[in-house]
Design a protein around this motif. Structure first.
Motif, PDB file in Angstrom:
ATOM      1  N   VAL A 117      -6.352  -3.081   3.735  1.00 49.27           N
ATOM      2  CA  VAL A 117      -5.609  -3.788   2.897  1.00 49.27           C
ATOM      3  C   VAL A 117      -5.676  -5.050   2.256  1.00 49.27           C
TER       4      VAL A 117
ATOM      5  N   SER B 271       1.723   3.724  -3.492  1.00 48.78           N
ATOM      6  CA  SER B 271       0.851   4.924  -3.189  1.00 48.78           C
ATOM      7  C   SER B 271       1.421   5.883  -4.131  1.00 48.78           C
TER       8      SER B 271
ATOM      9  N   ILE C 184      -5.633  -5.604  -1.372  1.00 50.85           N
ATOM     10  CA  ILE C 184      -4.414  -5.126  -2.191  1.00 50.85           C
ATOM     11  C   ILE C 184      -3.770  -6.258  -2.999  1.00 50.85           C
TER      12      ILE C 184
ATOM     13  N   TYR D  74       0.872  -1.217   0.028  1.00 52.47           N
ATOM     14  CA  TYR D  74      -0.068   0.015  -0.090  1.00 52.47           C
ATOM     15  C   TYR D  74       0.705   1.177  -0.035  1.00 52.47           C
TER      16      TYR D  74
END
Length: 175
Positions: free
Chosen positions: A119, A100, A122, A96
């Motif tokens: 998360v 980003s 993800i 994450y």
């Protein structure tokens, strides 16, 4: 007596060269992964590589101290590297942050502000997985067992400092 002095000089030169080679190898390995890290600070007095797990409370405390100390950031450059601790399920959190659009802000959000991020969904990009794998490989060569782990190289110094374990760049002094 002159022979003994000459012998000591030769051995100390050999050991110093070996230590310099060890440190140069460490620095080269760290510089190879430097671009995977998140840089905090712009100074050049100390170049510090910090291995953290983003869910580790000790790692979070260290990042908070660095983030809150603006003078420290002006004098040093800190390269934050993610290296997972087995007891934390932090891999998706690392993904994450690294994936980003603003990784430094995501790092602050997770580690300093302690924002809880969902998360579950993800999926890691191959480049992120490769980055974490490269960091892990270097961390293993340094025999890192704890987080946070810091290794620093002061400007114009021929030695490094580490936060735990034996200092391989100073091994000749341990004998």
């Amino acid at each position: 007596m002159k022979f003994l002095f000459l012998l000591i000089t030769i051995f100390s030169t050999l050991f110093a060269t070996e230590a310099d080679d060890t440190q140069q190898k460490q620095l080269k390995n760290l510089e190879m992964i430097e671009h995977y890290g998140i840089k905090i600070g712009t100074g050049d007095a100390v170049k510090m590589y910090i291995f953290v797990d983003p869910l580790c409370p000790h790692s979070r405390a260290l990042i908070k101290k660095i983030y809150d100390n603006k003078m420290l950031q002006l004098s040093n450059s800190h390269y934050i590297m993610f290296y997972k601790l087995p007891r934390f399920d932090s891999e998706k959190t690392m993904h994450y942050i690294l994936e980003s659009s603003k990784p430094k802000e995501a790092l602050i959000e997770v580690m300093v502000d302690e924002k809880v991020i969902d998360v579950k969904n993800i999926l890691a990009k191959p480049a992120t997985s490769e980055a974490l794998k490269a960091i892990t490989n270097v961390a293993k060569t340094l025999e890192i067992t704890q987080r946070p782990y810091m290794i620093s190289f002061e400007k114009d110094s021929k030695y490094c400092r580490v936060s735990e374990g034996s200092v391989s760049c100073l091994e000749e002094l341990e004998d």
